[in-house]
Design an enzyme around this catalytic site. Structure first.
Site: not given
Lengths: 238, 238
Positions: A99-101, A119, A155
């Site tokens: 998830v995310c970075t 990302s 994202g």
């Protein structure tokens, strides 16, 4: 039982990890684990301290691993213990997720080579530093070749909820995932529209681009350093 | 500085509290506080243990209070210490807020009399047990009369994110709230539609209604017991 691990590290963006954790915990045949190096409490980016419930050493064999993101990602990108654990853990996974970075950690560990992943919108391009293929979508699924894990990524931050519902549907079927969606009343309706670069007002986007430019540059260097460290670990057979 | 308290209690639905906490923490001029009776770790409904950072006794004067929901609500509905603290705290608030079934605690404490509020879709009607006016919306704002707090409430679980963005706009302006929305990439896109009774497939809704019927009945009794306890506390001048 499907064992799902979530990496709980210092400086994690708490909603990155708590969203998927709340979606997945309690699903039939799913057991979630909050994994870190030790069992000591870990402080999220907000300062909130949370307890891991297992460690790299004591974690049961995982079927699914989810790596969230946040400011603490930078330190993990060149943390040999974490890179080695991720690489070893990845070998038996059905789903390697971020998830995310969090996807940047997977990229640094060499686990996204030739794989499509997303990302946080501001850092998405950095997936390519580790040989991954950045994709501008909220949920990205890459099944890869026979015999390897599926890569599922979400994202930025709140995308972890959408991602986790899609993952839940893969693991236990869409009906169970929809029951959880109804339980969590996930019929989102933001009071205004600024959630991605496409919908944010121009001045909000511009301010964000400027404010985060140094972070993007620093993180690019960290991802490159992580990729170099992984190459060295691989040369040593790790 | 705007002091925002979030009630962190055993059995809280973790996403109820973590969503608003992540939205609000770090906003300019906002300081968030995780409040509970003691500083010992508190286990959420998932088992995740988190640390409060202040107590009923040591919390600074609050401008905003957010009460989340979850299975642990039942015990709080008749917890005199909590009801008294909520009533005392409410007197100087600009915003008295709830997410999910947190509104039932406010109703039991007598703080929603004649006020419009929402709750988790399955438990929303119980707001009326405490003299509140249940409203079937995802975010409900009731400004009340001059000299009292604004009541802002969010629907079930994930509605806490939408609610917190609306609250952020009230506290620090819509531009700051939109900057946070972009940072959190809150452009939600659920992979399927079952997030409320209106969109869920009929069989998913029916299963949920049947599975939760005993919970609704038990909670109605608990809310009534809480309302009775509050009447007694009021008679004692508390």
């Amino acid at each position: 039982m499907i064992h799902v691990g979530l990496l709980l590290f210092p400086g994690v963006q708490q909603l990155d990890i708590i969203g998927p954790h709340d979606v997945l915990t309690g699903l039939p045949e799913v057991q979630t684990h909050m994994v870190w190096k030790t069992l000591d409490p870990v402080a999220a980016s907000t300062g909130l301290r949370m307890f891991p419930d297992t460690t790299y050493a004591s974690c049961p064999p995982l079927d699914v691993l989810i790596v969230p993101g946040g400011g603490g990602v930078n330190a993990l990108l060149t943390d040999a213990e974490t890179l080695v654990w991720l690489r070893a853990t990845s070998r038996r996974l059905t789903h390697l997720c971020s998830v995310c970075t969090g996807s940047l950690i997977l990229a640094a560990a060499g686990l996204l080579r030739g794989r499509r992943a997303t990302s946080h919108w501001r850092f998405r391009e950095l997936v390519a530093e580790g040989g991954g293929i950045p994709v501008a979508e909220r949920i990205v699924t890459d099944r890869g070749q026979e015999g390897t894990y599926t890569v599922m990524s979400g994202g930025g931050v709140t995308a972890g909820i959408d991602f986790a519902l899609a993952l839940a549907a893969e693991l236990v079927g869409q009906d169970e995932a929809m029951r959880k969606q109804l339980y969590l009343e996930y019929a989102p309706a933001p009071p205004f529209e600024a959630g991605d670069p496409e919908t944010a007002p121009a001045h909000i986007l511009q301010q964000s681009l400027e404010a985060t430019a140094p972070n993007v540059a620093a993180r690019r260097e960290s991802v490159r350093a992580g990729v170099a460290m992984t190459a060295k670990l691989e040369a040593e057979g790790k």
